[in-house]
Design a protein around this motif. Structure first.
Motif, mmCIF file in Angstrom:
data_model
loop_
_atom_site.group_PDB
_atom_site.id
_atom_site.type_symbol
_atom_site.label_atom_id
_atom_site.label_comp_id
_atom_site.label_asym_id
_atom_site.label_seq_id
_atom_site.Cartn_x
_atom_site.Cartn_y
_atom_site.Cartn_z
ATOM 1 N N ARG A 91 0.827 -1.203 0.000
ATOM 2 C CA ARG A 91 0.000 0.000 0.000
ATOM 3 C C ARG A 91 0.860 1.251 0.000
ATOM 4 O O ARG A 91 0.550 2.239 -0.655
ATOM 5 N N ALA A 92 1.977 1.225 0.737
ATOM 6 C CA ALA A 92 2.855 2.385 0.809
ATOM 7 C C ALA A 92 3.482 2.697 -0.537
ATOM 8 O O ALA A 92 3.766 3.852 -0.857
ATOM 9 N N SER A 93 3.695 1.656 -1.350
ATOM 10 C CA SER A 93 4.325 1.849 -2.650
ATOM 11 C C SER A 93 3.309 2.110 -3.750
ATOM 12 O O SER A 93 3.672 2.290 -4.907
ATOM 13 N N ALA A 94 2.011 2.123 -3.369
ATOM 14 C CA ALA A 94 0.956 2.301 -4.371
ATOM 15 C C ALA A 94 1.079 3.667 -5.030
ATOM 16 O O ALA A 94 1.442 4.654 -4.423
ATOM 17 N N SER A 95 0.781 3.705 -6.320
ATOM 18 C CA SER A 95 0.793 4.951 -7.077
ATOM 19 C C SER A 95 -0.387 4.937 -8.024
ATOM 20 O O SER A 95 -1.074 3.931 -8.176
ATOM 21 N N LYS A 96 -0.652 6.069 -8.668
ATOM 22 C CA LYS A 96 -1.752 6.121 -9.627
ATOM 23 C C LYS A 96 -1.472 5.173 -10.779
ATOM 24 O O LYS A 96 -0.359 5.018 -11.234
ATOM 25 N N GLY A 97 -2.509 4.550 -11.279
ATOM 26 C CA GLY A 97 -2.359 3.549 -12.326
ATOM 27 C C GLY A 97 -3.045 2.280 -11.901
ATOM 28 O O GLY A 97 -3.703 2.219 -10.874
ATOM 29 N N ASP A 98 -2.889 1.233 -12.698
ATOM 30 C CA ASP A 98 -3.644 0.020 -12.436
ATOM 31 C C ASP A 98 -2.840 -1.069 -11.757
ATOM 32 O O ASP A 98 -3.334 -2.158 -11.550
ATOM 33 N N ARG A 99 -1.596 -0.782 -11.367
ATOM 34 C CA ARG A 99 -0.770 -1.880 -10.861
ATOM 35 C C ARG A 99 0.384 -1.337 -10.038
ATOM 36 O O ARG A 99 1.018 -0.349 -10.389
ATOM 37 N N THR A 100 0.672 -1.968 -8.913
ATOM 38 C CA THR A 100 1.857 -1.635 -8.129
ATOM 39 C C THR A 100 2.534 -2.928 -7.706
ATOM 40 O O THR A 100 1.891 -3.941 -7.491
ATOM 41 N N GLU A 101 3.834 -2.882 -7.583
ATOM 42 C CA GLU A 101 4.593 -4.058 -7.175
ATOM 43 C C GLU A 101 5.553 -3.689 -6.064
ATOM 44 O O GLU A 101 5.980 -2.549 -5.938
ATOM 45 N N HIS A 102 5.919 -4.660 -5.274
ATOM 46 C CA HIS A 102 6.867 -4.462 -4.187
ATOM 47 C C HIS A 102 7.768 -5.690 -4.120
ATOM 48 O O HIS A 102 7.393 -6.768 -4.552
ATOM 49 N N ALA A 103 8.950 -5.490 -3.574
ATOM 50 C CA ALA A 103 9.911 -6.601 -3.501
ATOM 51 C C ALA A 103 9.383 -7.768 -2.678
ATOM 52 O O ALA A 103 9.916 -8.868 -2.735
ATOM 53 N N SER A 104 8.320 -7.529 -1.910
ATOM 54 C CA SER A 104 7.744 -8.585 -1.091
ATOM 55 C C SER A 104 7.006 -9.633 -1.912
ATOM 56 O O SER A 104 6.482 -10.580 -1.352
ATOM 57 N N ARG A 105 6.939 -9.446 -3.227
ATOM 58 C CA ARG A 105 6.236 -10.340 -4.143
ATOM 59 C C ARG A 105 4.733 -10.085 -4.171
ATOM 60 O O ARG A 105 3.988 -10.832 -4.786
ATOM 61 N N VAL A 106 4.297 -9.044 -3.483
ATOM 62 C CA VAL A 106 2.881 -8.659 -3.515
ATOM 63 C C VAL A 106 2.642 -7.732 -4.693
ATOM 64 O O VAL A 106 3.399 -6.794 -4.920
ATOM 65 N N VAL A 107 1.584 -8.021 -5.461
ATOM 66 C CA VAL A 107 1.202 -7.175 -6.588
ATOM 67 C C VAL A 107 -0.256 -6.761 -6.412
ATOM 68 O O VAL A 107 -1.129 -7.626 -6.301
ATOM 69 N N LEU A 108 -0.493 -5.473 -6.340
ATOM 70 C CA LEU A 108 -1.862 -4.968 -6.364
ATOM 71 C C LEU A 108 -2.213 -4.691 -7.814
ATOM 72 O O LEU A 108 -1.523 -3.922 -8.484
ATOM 73 N N THR A 109 -3.267 -5.323 -8.310
ATOM 74 C CA THR A 109 -3.575 -5.191 -9.724
ATOM 75 C C THR A 109 -5.070 -5.071 -9.979
ATOM 76 O O THR A 109 -5.873 -5.822 -9.412
ATOM 77 N N GLU A 110 -5.430 -4.141 -10.854
ATOM 78 C CA GLU A 110 -6.821 -3.971 -11.267
ATOM 79 C C GLU A 110 -7.298 -5.152 -12.113
ATOM 80 O O GLU A 110 -8.500 -5.318 -12.325
ATOM 81 N N ASP A 111 -6.380 -5.988 -12.575
ATOM 82 C CA ASP A 111 -6.788 -7.157 -13.369
ATOM 83 C C ASP A 111 -7.663 -8.110 -12.564
ATOM 84 O O ASP A 111 -8.423 -8.890 -13.148
ATOM 85 N N ILE A 112 -7.548 -8.055 -11.235
ATOM 86 C CA ILE A 112 -8.339 -8.972 -10.413
ATOM 87 C C ILE A 112 -9.289 -8.198 -9.489
ATOM 88 O O ILE A 112 -9.777 -8.735 -8.493
ATOM 89 N N ARG A 113 -9.581 -6.950 -9.836
ATOM 90 C CA ARG A 113 -10.618 -6.219 -9.098
ATOM 91 C C ARG A 113 -11.978 -6.874 -9.357
ATOM 92 O O ARG A 113 -12.125 -7.681 -10.279
ATOM 93 N N GLU A 114 -12.965 -6.489 -8.568
ATOM 94 C CA GLU A 114 -14.295 -7.045 -8.766
ATOM 95 C C GLU A 114 -14.888 -6.573 -10.089
ATOM 96 O O GLU A 114 -14.472 -5.564 -10.664
ATOM 97 N N TRP A 115 -15.833 -7.327 -10.605
ATOM 98 C CA TRP A 115 -16.580 -6.955 -11.814
ATOM 99 C C TRP A 115 -17.137 -5.553 -11.612
ATOM 100 O O TRP A 115 -17.684 -5.232 -10.549
ATOM 101 N N ASP A 116 -17.020 -4.701 -12.620
ATOM 102 C CA ASP A 116 -17.586 -3.350 -12.554
ATOM 103 C C ASP A 116 -19.089 -3.453 -12.812
ATOM 104 O O ASP A 116 -19.519 -3.707 -13.933
ATOM 105 N N TYR A 117 -19.886 -3.242 -11.756
ATOM 106 C CA TYR A 117 -21.333 -3.404 -11.864
ATOM 107 C C TYR A 117 -22.040 -2.194 -12.477
ATOM 108 O O TYR A 117 -23.237 -2.257 -12.762
ATOM 109 N N GLY A 118 -21.315 -1.089 -12.667
ATOM 110 C CA GLY A 118 -21.914 0.068 -13.320
ATOM 111 C C GLY A 118 -23.175 0.542 -12.617
ATOM 112 O O GLY A 118 -23.184 0.804 -11.412
#
Length: 242
Positions: A91-118
């Protein structure tokens, strides 16, 4: 001949714990970034105590990568499953965009966000049905219709296929054994069921009923140690206690 054993890479899928909208049955996509309830946190802690740790089903030492939805209910679930250090660093390394990575092997990615229900965000299934009736539309099937002003099935399929290709690239070199072969995905109920369909190469509209409780863990793998034979791991023996 066994299809899977401890040397075959696995993909663990974890659904976040309970939220207030889980209780009410409201569609919870991306506009409402709501937290876990106290009970939801307890659900995940109980899962972690049983299944996560050295020598357990999900051994952090065997994880090559953790892919997590950026929504707070998923990140908090990852935090409770694996410990707060990895999640806090991501979370601390998060930046604007759809993806952040950290050396901890954790990847935050919009590719696996919930379905956009609109337009269906925050609505219950009965309310969606009534809305569609008033518009002269038929019975709602998210796998066919997608969501009004939200995502279509083909859009969801494209981002999941992109993530699956990345996971296969990580696991192909260790398909017959090697360091840290497993992957953990922490996300949401609908998108994880869609992920399972695409993992098994089913079209999004394929009738394949699935259930996944809040705080639950599912397991995917490969048949016959073959990266081209993705499979649902419907049963496995647990590691022997030391």
């Amino acid at each position: 001949m066994s299809d899977a054993n401890a040397t075959t890479p696995r993909v663990f899928i974890a659904r976040h714990g309970e939220t207030e909208w889980t209780i009410s049955g409201q569609c919870t996509g991306n506009t409402a970034d709501i937290p876990l309830t106290a009970r939801g946190e307890d659900q995940v802690r109980a899962t972690a105590a049983l299944l996560v740790g050295a020598g357990k089903l999900i051994d952090p030492a065997r994880l090559a990568r953790v892919f997590c939805s950026p929504r707070q209910r998923a990140v908090r679930t990852m935090e409770l499953l694996l410990g707060e250090e990895d999640a806090a660093a991501a979370r601390a390394s998060a930046s604007k965009g759809d993806r952040t990575e950290h050396a901890s092997r954790v990847v935050l990615t919009e590719d696996i966000r919930e379905w956009d229900y609109g337009a269906y965000e925050g609505l219950r299934p009965g309310e969606i049905a009534e809305r569609r009736r008033s518009q002269g539309k038929g019975k709602w099937d998210i796998w066919v219709d997608g969501c009004e002003d939200g995502e279509r099935p083909d859009q969801v399929e494209a981002r999941l296929d992109r993530l699956i290709a990345e996971i296969k690239a990580i696991q192909a070199p260790v398909i017959h054994g090697g360091p840290a072969p497993d992957v953990l995905i922490v996300a949401h109920g609908h998108i994880l069921r869609a992920f399972v369909k695409r993992w098994l190469r089913f079209p999004m509209n394929f009738a394949f009923a699935q259930m996944m409780e809040p705080g639950a863990i599912g397991i995917l793998s490969y048949a016959h140690h073959n990266i081209e034979e993705p499979a649902l791991l419907v049963g496995m023996g647990f590691p022997a206690s030391s």
